[in-house]
Design an enzyme around this catalytic site. Structure first.
Site, PDB file in Angstrom:
ATOM      1  N   HIS A 101       0.854  -1.185   0.000  1.00  0.00           N
ATOM      2  CA  HIS A 101       0.000   0.000   0.000  1.00  0.00           C
ATOM      3  C   HIS A 101       0.890   1.235   0.000  1.00  0.00           C
ATOM      4  O   HIS A 101       1.930   1.251   0.669  1.00  0.00           O
ATOM      5  CB  HIS A 101      -0.925   0.012   1.229  1.00  0.00           C
ATOM      6  CG  HIS A 101      -2.040   0.999   1.133  1.00  0.00           C
ATOM      7  ND1 HIS A 101      -1.882   2.333   1.466  1.00  0.00           N
ATOM      8  CD2 HIS A 101      -3.326   0.868   0.728  1.00  0.00           C
ATOM      9  CE1 HIS A 101      -3.019   2.965   1.280  1.00  0.00           C
ATOM     10  NE2 HIS A 101      -3.909   2.102   0.831  1.00  0.00           N
ATOM     11  N   GLU A 119      -7.769  -4.936  -0.584  1.00  0.00           N
ATOM     12  CA  GLU A 119      -8.331  -5.671  -1.715  1.00  0.00           C
ATOM     13  C   GLU A 119      -8.223  -7.190  -1.554  1.00  0.00           C
ATOM     14  O   GLU A 119      -9.067  -7.927  -2.051  1.00  0.00           O
ATOM     15  CB  GLU A 119      -7.642  -5.251  -3.027  1.00  0.00           C
ATOM     16  CG  GLU A 119      -8.055  -3.896  -3.549  1.00  0.00           C
ATOM     17  CD  GLU A 119      -7.157  -2.786  -3.007  1.00  0.00           C
ATOM     18  OE1 GLU A 119      -6.242  -3.105  -2.209  1.00  0.00           O
ATOM     19  OE2 GLU A 119      -7.365  -1.615  -3.372  1.00  0.00           O
TER      20      GLU A 119
END
Length: 392
Positions: free
Chosen positions: A277, A330
């Site tokens: 991320h 996700e």
């Protein structure tokens, strides 16, 4: 050119990091992402704690009104505002079959861009620059309430099915599942989806949120701001990863293939979807929550996902030492949505059904500032001025 009365242009004096990483562009009261701590919040509350203990409508109220509903009466009053806005105007509803056919290859998110523009035009949305705060909020409320209806209708029409009208007795998440499947939603699955939706309402100045605010700074109408944000979300580096993370699990297939498959991708410099991320240097708190939800369901898919996560983190630690790379939202979002019966082509649209609340809150906040967002770029082309060549 007469420059005597031209306004002063700020000099470009500083190098900008790639992607504007870490550059502060404004102030906000909506929330923040504290990546080094593995924590993010909506206003003064932990977003994950809100997902664990509150309803989607409660958090919508928080983002739009600045506080959680004080009691059951205030919660009911807010729900009563939202419920009639779920139903689409006749001119929008009538256009959806043709729109679904036109976007059959690209999917409901592409159709939503056009449908939302049509909704704004048919409802008479005006530039936020010209509106009172109450009128802006009313437009944003109407757009947010309609998005799940638009998305599910476009999906069903694309599958050759009739759209399902929203039910007044179901809350946001359960109603979304009902309109998507046409079946009474399972309460456990509806709550799992609701917790996911709450956890993705807002997340700092990500690409789509920043896009919405840039458009809002021009004074454009709410539908224009949200349409631009949807365009940014459609990119696979932003909102398109939940289904891609599941595709990774499918591609690996069996436990004995995890190590060779991951090593080959990492050594080739490929990105492993669902890992890493740009902000978090610890585990993504959304992933931690969604892993817990997935483990509550259990089953072979969950067991395999956990095993893949363990191997990927071990391999990344070995091949990329010193870098903190963990699952992001996700990875387990795809697992949870699969277990709750959502088709993969609806994973990113489902994310959009939540994030539209955060985009809208940001649009409303940006609309209080009359300064247009107008950054500069550092020119790196051929040295000017040069004579313009003539032909022949």
């Amino acid at each position: 050119m007469n420059t005597i009365n031209a306004p002063a242009v700020p000099a470009v004096t500083a190098e900008s990091p790639r992607g504007l990483a870490g550059v502060v562009v404004t102030e906000t009261q909506l929330g923040d992402v504290r990546g080094r701590e593995g924590f993010y919040h909506y206003r003064q509350y932990s977003a994950v704690e809100l997902a664990d203990s509150r309803t989607f409508e409660d958090v919508w109220h928080l983002m739009f009104r600045g506080a959680l509903p004080a009691d059951a009466a205030e919660r009911a009053a807010f729900a009563a505002e939202i419920t009639p806005l779920r139903r689409l105007p006749a001119e929008v509803r009538g256009a959806l079959p043709a729109l679904a056919r036109a976007t059959a290859l690209s999917g409901p998110l592409a159709g939503l861009r056009t449908a939302l523009s049509l909704l704004g035009a048919s409802a008479g949305f005006r530039p936020v620059y010209d509106l009172t705060p109450d009128r802006r909020a009313a437009d944003a409320m109407a757009a947010c309430a309609a998005v799940p209806t638009l998305l599910t209708a476009l999906h069903r029409l694309g599958q050759g099915l009739e759209p399902v009208e929203p039910r007044d007795d179901l809350p946001y998440a359960a109603n979304y599942l009902y309109m998507l499947t046409g079946q009474e939603p399972d309460p456990v699955k509806a709550r799992a989806v609701e917790r996911y939706l709450i956890s993705t309402i807002d997340h700092g100045f990500n690409a789509s949120t920043f896009t919405a605010r840039v458009i809002a700074s021009t004074g454009a109408d709410v539908a224009a701001c949200l349409t631009g944000a949807i365009g940014a979300l459609s990119g696979p580096l932003h909102g398109g990863a939940p289904s891609r993370a599941l595709d990774t699990l499918d591609a690996i297939g069996t436990a004995d293939r995890i190590d060779p498959w991951i090593r080959e991708r990492v050594l080739a410099g490929d990105r492993i979807m669902g890992f890493g991320h740009p902000v978090y240097r610890t585990e993504d708190p959304r992933s931690r929550m969604l892993r817990e939800i997935a483990l509550g369901f259990g089953g072979p898919l969950v067991d395999f996902a956990v095993e893949v996560e363990r191997h990927v983190e071990e391999i990344l630690a070995e091949l990329k030492p010193g870098r903190e790379l963990h699952t992001n939202v996700e990875f387990y979002a795809g697992v949870v949505m699969e277990l709750c019966g959502l088709p993969r082509e609806m994973f990113t649209p489902t994310f959009c059904a939540a994030r539209v609340i955060g985009w809208s809150a940001n649009v409303l906040e940006q609309a209080t500032d009359s300064k247009i967002i107008r950054p500069a770029a550092r020119y790196t082309g051929p040295t000017p001025p040069q004579p313009v060549p003539t032909l022949g």
